[in-house]
Design a protein around this motif. Structure first.
Motif, PDB file in Angstrom:
ATOM      1  N   GLU B 588       0.840  -1.210   0.000  1.00 16.82           N
ATOM      2  CA  GLU B 588       0.000   0.000   0.000  1.00 16.82           C
ATOM      3  C   GLU B 588       0.872   1.256   0.000  1.00 16.82           C
ATOM      4  OE1 GLU B 588      -2.016  -2.128   3.090  1.00 16.82           O
ATOM      5  OE2 GLU B 588      -1.767  -3.214   1.193  1.00 16.82           O
ATOM      6  N   GLY B 589       0.327   2.304  -0.552  1.00 17.03           N
ATOM      7  CA  GLY B 589       1.035   3.575  -0.562  1.00 17.03           C
ATOM      8  C   GLY B 589       2.301   3.518  -1.398  1.00 17.03           C
ATOM      9  N   ASN B 590       2.337   2.569  -2.344  1.00 11.84           N
ATOM     10  CA  ASN B 590       3.479   2.426  -3.232  1.00 11.84           C
ATOM     11  C   ASN B 590       4.802   2.187  -2.526  1.00 11.84           C
ATOM     12  OD1 ASN B 590       2.486   2.267  -5.766  1.00 11.84           O
ATOM     13  ND2 ASN B 590       2.427   4.484  -6.097  1.00 11.84           N
ATOM     14  N   LYS B 591       4.721   1.718  -1.282  1.00 19.73           N
ATOM     15  CA  LYS B 591       5.969   1.431  -0.569  1.00 19.73           C
ATOM     16  C   LYS B 591       6.219  -0.080  -0.576  1.00 19.73           C
ATOM     17  CE  LYS B 591       6.739   5.384   2.307  1.00 19.73           C
ATOM     18  NZ  LYS B 591       6.813   5.864   3.683  1.00 19.73           N
ATOM     19  N   PRO B 592       7.480  -0.476  -0.644  1.00 23.07           N
ATOM     20  CA  PRO B 592       7.776  -1.907  -0.703  1.00 23.07           C
ATOM     21  C   PRO B 592       7.594  -2.597   0.644  1.00 23.07           C
ATOM     22  CG  PRO B 592       9.785  -0.648  -0.633  1.00 23.07           C
ATOM     23  CD  PRO B 592       8.679   0.346  -0.701  1.00 23.07           C
ATOM     24  N   ARG B 593       7.393  -3.915   0.539  1.00 16.91           N
ATOM     25  CA  ARG B 593       7.162  -4.734   1.728  1.00 16.91           C
ATOM     26  C   ARG B 593       7.855  -6.060   1.431  1.00 16.91           C
ATOM     27  NH1 ARG B 593       3.108  -8.549   2.500  1.00 16.91           N
ATOM     28  NH2 ARG B 593       2.190  -8.222   0.452  1.00 16.91           N
ATOM     29  N   ILE B 594       8.404  -6.698   2.450  1.00 15.52           N
ATOM     30  CA  ILE B 594       9.063  -7.985   2.233  1.00 15.52           C
ATOM     31  C   ILE B 594       8.111  -9.120   2.611  1.00 15.52           C
ATOM     32  CG2 ILE B 594      10.923  -9.529   3.033  1.00 15.52           C
ATOM     33  CD1 ILE B 594      12.723  -7.075   3.228  1.00 15.52           C
ATOM     34  N   ILE B 595       7.879 -10.046   1.697  1.00 15.55           N
ATOM     35  CA  ILE B 595       7.094 -11.241   2.017  1.00 15.55           C
ATOM     36  C   ILE B 595       8.038 -12.169   2.785  1.00 15.55           C
ATOM     37  CG2 ILE B 595       5.738 -13.174   1.115  1.00 15.55           C
ATOM     38  CD1 ILE B 595       5.342 -11.575  -1.437  1.00 15.55           C
ATOM     39  N   GLU B 596       7.858 -12.220   4.092  1.00 16.60           N
ATOM     40  CA  GLU B 596       8.876 -12.895   4.905  1.00 16.60           C
ATOM     41  C   GLU B 596       8.949 -14.396   4.645  1.00 16.60           C
ATOM     42  OE1 GLU B 596       9.523 -11.637   8.905  1.00 16.60           O
ATOM     43  OE2 GLU B 596       8.744  -9.628   8.486  1.00 16.60           O
TER      44      GLU B 596
END
Ligand code: SF4
Ligand code: SF4
Lengths: 215, 618
Positions: B588-596
Motif C-alpha cells: 500500500e502507498g506504493n511502498k515496498p514490503r518484504i514477504i517474509e
C-alpha cells in the motif's frame, strides 16, 4: 499382475494440476500414480521441469484410464486444479466446457508486472465463464495445521471430492498413500481439503454458469 | 519420495516411474556395472536414480565433468567387458560427438547404451536437435521408446542387442518420455557385472588409419546386419486394421496416433517403429502391402520419413507419403496436431475444441532468480561496478540459472550459445571489439565442464577479459548435482575438492580474486579491479562464491528474515527496481514490503537501501 488395459476400458479422466514452481505439484501427481498402481488403473502424467522451478508457472498433466499419450489436448480437461489464483485463470484454456476448476485461495502476483488482476477480479471473471469453479480456503487449512507446505495435499483432497474421480480411485486409498509417503500432517490436510470440497459441492457453494452440472 | 526402494522394486510388481527412472531400472535389470553422465534437463534423473542404488548393487556411478568424459568412461567399461550406460541431454551428445563417431568403428565387448534425452519445444534447451540424425550419421542404431514401460524395456533390450552385435546403441528419449510418469511392470534383476579384462589387441581398439580402414568395412557390414536384426525387433509391430491408410509412428508418435485415431474416428493400419535408425526395409515392405496413403508421425525431424521414402523408391512402390508437410517439424507433437493430420489424410473434417476465452489479461509468469539468489547479488555488483567505472561491457553468457540475468533489471547476458561458450566467445570478442571490455559469465559446474580449455587459450594467446565464475557450490539448474568444486561424488562419497581460483592461478591468469556476493561493497570493488585488469590487457578471474539459496534453504542454512521499516522507507524503489528480489513487493502507498515467507535472509537489500530502511528481524 499384468496392467489391465481392457477391464477399465470406458474410464477416461483428464486432469491438469497447475500453479507456481515450488508448490509441490509434481508430488500430487506422484501420489495419484502410486494409488493407481495399487489398483492397476492406467495413468500417465507429464510434467514440465527445468527453468519453471525458479518461480515460473508449472503445468502437470494427468491422464487416467483408457489413454495412451501424456499430454492433455487443449480444451479437453475434465478437471483443473490450480494451487494459485492467477494460474487458475491461465489454466482455463485446458478446461472443457462445464468442466470443474478447483482453485486454492493462494494469490502470488508475479513480480514486476503491471496490471495484475486482483483476487476480486479473478473471482469476477470466474463467475462469467461456462465452467464450474470452487474456491477452496486453503489459507485456513494452512493456518490450522501451522504448515505452509500442505497446500498441495489439501488441494489433492479437494480434487478427490469430484465424484467422477472417487468412483474409480477410492479416497481412503489415496489418503493412505499420502500418509505413507508424506506423514500424518499431510493426511490431515488432505482430509480437510476433501471435506471442505464435499461440503461446498453438496451445499451448492460454488460458482456455476453451466447448465448441466453433474457432480 | 523413497526413490531407492522403488528403483529396486521386486520383479513382477508394478511401479509408478518417471521415464528416466524406468531407464535406470532397465539398465539395472540387465546388470550394468558402470554409468556416467553430466547432468542436463531432461536427462538428469537417470544417473540420479542409478547413483541412489549404486552402493546397494556394488556398481560404479559418477557425475563426470562433461559428456565427453562420461562417454569415454562408459565406453572403456564396455570395451573391457563391463556393460555400461552413459546419458545426456541432446546438446550434450554434441560434446561427446568425437568418441561417439569412433565407437561405431571399434565396437564394444559388453552392452553399451548411450541415452540421449531430446527436448522438443526447447523447454530447457538452446536448440531442438533430433539426435536420431546422429545415429544415422555415426552408424549407431537408435531405439525410441514411447512411454516409461518401453523406456525400461528398450534400455534392457538395447544393452542385450548391443552386446550381441558388439556395437554401441543409442536410446533416444524425448521430454515427454523422460519426464512422463506411468505404470511400469518390473522385470527380474540380474547381478551386475562389474569387473572386466582388457587383453592387448590394438588392431581392434586403436584407430590408426590402417586399422580404421579395415574397421570401416566391418561397420558397413554390421550396419546391414543390424537392419535385418531390427526387422524382427519385438517392439516393432503392425497393428492391422482394414484400411488403405498406413500410419508409420516412431517412438512417442505411436501414442499420439492411437489417441488421435480414436478422437477423429478414423481406422488405419499402424506400423509402430521402435527402431527408427536404421529403418528396417523388410518391415516397411510388409507394412505397405495394399496401402494407398502413408502418414509418418514422429517427434521433431523427418528421420523415419526420409528413410521410408528412400526405401519405397528403391522398391518401386508408388504411394502418397505425408509427414512433416502435415505435422510440421518443430515443437512437440500433441494429440490435436496428430488428429488434424489424420483427418486431413483421411479426408474427413475435424478441428480441435476451442478453449474457453478468459475476458481479462492474464499476466505472464516467467522463471526468475530466486529470493536470496547469490547470482542476483553478483549481477547487481557487476552492473554497479561497470557504472562506477563508466564502461559498457559485452556480457558473454553461458548455460545455467544465471542465464536469467538476461532479463530486466540486469540485461546482462548478450550471448548465450553453449556450455563454455562464455569464455569461448569472449576469446573472439576481445580481439575484434576494442572499445568495450568483455565479461565472460559462467557457473561453477560449467567452468569445470567446458571453461578450462578456452580459459587456458585466453591466457596463452593474450585475450583480455574478465571471467566471472558464479560459484553457488552446486549444479543448481538441473537439481543440485555435485561437481569437482563441491568435493562430493554422485554416490555420496568424498571427492577431492578442486578450487576454481587455484585452477585459474595455475593456468596463469593475471588477476585472481574470490568474493562473497552477499558482501555487496566488497563485491563491487573486486569486480572493478577485475575489469581494470582486463582493460589493461590481462585475463582476470573472479570467483563469486556463495551457496545456492534454494540449497541453503533445503539444508536449513537460511534462517534470517528481513523487514522494511515503513517510517524510514521513502519509496525510492532501489530495492524493487535495481535489485529486484522477488520477496520484495510493492504494498500500500506504493511502498515496498518484504514477504517474509519468501525471504531467505541474504541481507543484500539491507546493504543497498540508501535510507537504511531494511533490517534483520529479531
Ligand atoms: S531501497 Fe530502501 S528506501 Fe528505497 S524503496 Fe527500498 S526500502 Fe524503501
Ligand atoms: S534479505 Fe532482502 S534481498 Fe535477501 S531474500 Fe530477503 S528480501 Fe530478498
Amino acid at each position: 499382475m499384468p496392467i489391465p488395459s481392457n477391464s477399465k476400458e470406458r474410464v477416461k479422466i483428464e486432469v491438469v494440476f497447475t500453479g507456481v514452481g515450488g508448490q509441490g505439484i509434481i508430488t500430487m501427481g506422484t501420489i495419484l500414480g502410486v494409488a493407481c498402481s495399487k489398483i492397476g488403473l492406467n495413468i500417465i502424467t507429464a510434467e514440465t521441469h527445468g527453468m519453471s522451478q525458479r518461480m515460473g508457472m508449472v503445468d502437470f498433466f494427468v491422464r487416467i484410464g483408457d489413454v495412451e499419450a501424456p499430454l492433455v489436448p487443449q480444451a479437453s480437461a475434465d478437471i483443473v486444479v490450480s494451487l494459485e489464483m492467477i494460474e487458475a485463470l491461465r489454466s482455463v484454456r485446458h478446461l472443457k466446457r462445464c468442466g470443474w476448476l478447483l482453485v486454492a485461495d493462494i494469490y502470488i502476483p508475479p513480480p514486476y508486472i503491471e496490471n495484475v488482476p486482483s483476487r476480486k477480479d479473478i473471482v469476477n471473471v470466474l463467475e462469467r465463464l461456462p465452467i464450474n469453479s470452487i474456491l477452496i480456503n486453503v489459507e485456513e487449512i494452512v493456518e490450522k495445521l501451522n504448515d505452509s507446505r500442505v497446500v498441495n495435499m489439501a488441494m489433492l483432497g479437494a480434487f478427490m471430492a469430484i465424484e467422477d474421480v472417487s468412483k474409480i480411485i477410492p479416497v481412503t486409498l489415496v489418503e493412505d498413500v499420502v500418509e505413507e509417503r508424506l506423514g500424518p500432517i499431510n493426511r490431515e490436510a488432505f482430509g480437510m481439503g476433501y471435506k471442505q470440497a464435499v461440503k461446498k459441492i453438496k451445499e451448492g457453494d460454488f460458482i456455476s454458469r453451466c447448465a448441466k452440472t453433474n457432480v | 519420495m523413497p526413490k531407492r526402494k522403488t528403483i529396486l522394486g521386486e520383479s513382477g510388481s508394478i511401479a509408478f516411474l518417471l521415464g528416466n527412472e524406468a531407464i535406470a531400472r532397465g539398465a539395472i535389470e540387465h546388470g550394468i556395472g558402470v554409468a556416467a553422465a553430466y547432468p542436463g534437463t531432461p536427462s538428469s534423473e537417470i544417473i540420479e536414480s542409478l547413483a541412489s542404488v549404486a552402493s546397494d548393487l556394488g556398481i560404479y556411478v559418477e557425475w563426470s565433468v562433461n559428456e565427453k568424459t562420461a562417454f569415454e568412461l562408459a565406453y572403456a567399461a564396455a570395451m573391457s567387458g563391463v556393460p555400461s550406460l552413459t546419458a545426456m541431454k541432446h546438446v550434450g551428445l554434441n560434446v561427446a560427438a568425437d568418441p561417439l563417431m569412433t565407437s561405431a568403428y571399434t565396437g564394444v565387448k559388453a552392452g553399451f547404451i548411450i541415452v540421449t534425452a531430446d527436448d522438443p519445444y526447447m523447454h530447457s534447451s538452446q536448440n531442438e536437435q533430433d539426435n536420431r540424425w546422429t545415429g544415422l550419421h555415426a552408424y549407431i542404431p537408435v531405439l525410441e521408446p514411447a512411454n516409461p514401460q518401453e523406456a525400461k524395456d528398450l534400455t534392457y533390450l538395447g544393452l542385450e542387442y548391443s552386446e550381441k552385435l558388439g556395437h554401441p546403441i543409442i536410446l533416444r528419449s524425448v521430454t515427454r518420455v523422460s519426464h512422463a510418469r506411468g505404470l511400469v511392470r518390473l522385470g527380474p534383476l540380474r547381478p551386475p557385472r562389474t569387473v572386466g579384462s582388457f587383453p592387448r589387441e590394438p588392431q581392434k581398439w586403436a584407430v590408426v588409419p590402417a586399422h580404421a580402414r579395415k574397421m570401416k568395412i566391418d561397420v558397413l557390414r554390421r550396419w546391414r546386419e543390424i537392419e535385418d536384426v531390427f526387422a524382427e525387433f519385438p517392439y516393432n509391430k503392425i497393428d492391422d486394421s482394414n484400411s488403405n491408410i498406413l500410419i508409420v509412428a516412431s517412438g512417442i508418435g505411436y501414442l499420439y496416433a492411437k489417441d488421435a485415431l480414436k478422437i477423429v474416428g478414423v481406422k488405419a493400419k499402424i506400423l509402430k517403429v521402435s527402431t527408427p535408425v536404421p529403418l528396417p526395409r523388410k518391415l516397411v515392405e510388409k507394412a505397405v502391402n495394399g496401402i494407398e496413403k502413408i502418414l509418418v508421425v514422429e517427434e521433431t525431424d523427418p528421420v523415419v520419413e526420409m528413410q521410408l521414402k528412400s526405401i519405397l523408391f528403391d522398391l518401386h512402390i508408388d504411394v502418397e507419403v505425408h509427414g512433416a508437410d502435415y505435422l510440421g517439424r518443430r515443437g512437440e507433437l500433441t494429440i490435436d496436431r496428430v488428429a488434424e493430420a489424420i483427418a486431413k489424410i483421411a479426408g474427413v473434417s475435424w478441428s480441435p475444441p476451442k478453449p474457453i476465452e478468459v475476458p481479462i489479461n492474464v499476466p505472464p509468469r516467467k522463471p526468475i532468480l530466486c529470493p536470496g539468489c547469490p547470482h542476483r547479488a553478483t549481477f547487481y555488483a557487476l552492473i554497479m561496478a561497470a557504472r562506477e567505472l563508466g564502461v559498457d561491457p559485452i556480457y558473454s553468457g553461458d548455460i545455467g540459472c544465471y542465464s536469467l540475468g538476461i532479463d530486466p533489471p540486469f540485461n546482462a547476458q548478450d550471448t548465450i550459445t553453449n556450455m563454455g561458450g562464455s569464455i569461448g566467445l569472449a576469446n573472439g570478442f576481445s580481439h575484434t571489439v576494442k572499445n568495450r571490455p568483455v565479461v565472460a559469465i559462467l557457473g561453477d559446474s560449467t567452468f569445470f565442464h567446458a571453461g578450462l580449455p578456452p580459459l587456458l587459450n585466453a591466457v596463452y594467446n593474450r585475450a583480455p577479459m574478465l571471467v566471472l565464475v558464479l560459484d553457488n557450490e552446486t549444479t543448481a539448474m538441473t537439481g543440485f548435482q555435485p561437481h569437482p568444486g563441491t568435493g562430493l561424488t554422485a554416490m555420496g562419497g568424498k571427492g577431492r575438492k578442486i578450487l576454481i581460483e587455484e585452477v585459474a592461478k595455475a593456468m596463469g591468469a593475471d588477476y585472481v580474486d574470490v568474493f562473497d556476493p552477499y558482501d555487496v561493497r566488497r563485491a563491487i570493488e573486486s569486480i572493478k579491479t577485475g575489469l581494470k585488469a582486463a582493460m589493461d590487457g590481462g585475463v582476470a578471474v573472479l570467483v563469486a562464491r556463495r551457496v545456492c539459496s534454494l540449497l541453503a534453504t533445503r539444508l536449513g542454512l537460511a534462517r534470517d528474515r528481513y523487514f522494511i521499516d515503513s517510517n524510514r522507507c521513502v519509496g525510492c524503489s532501489v530495492c524493487t527496481n535495481i535489485l529486484a528480489c522477488p520477496a520484495i513487493v510493492i504494498g500500500e502507498g506504493n511502498k515496498p514490503r518484504i514477504i517474509e515467507s519468501l525471504c531467505s535472509g541474504c541481507g543484500v537489500c539491507a546493504q543497498i537501501c540508501p535510507f537504511q530502511a531494511i533490517a534483520k528481524r529479531g
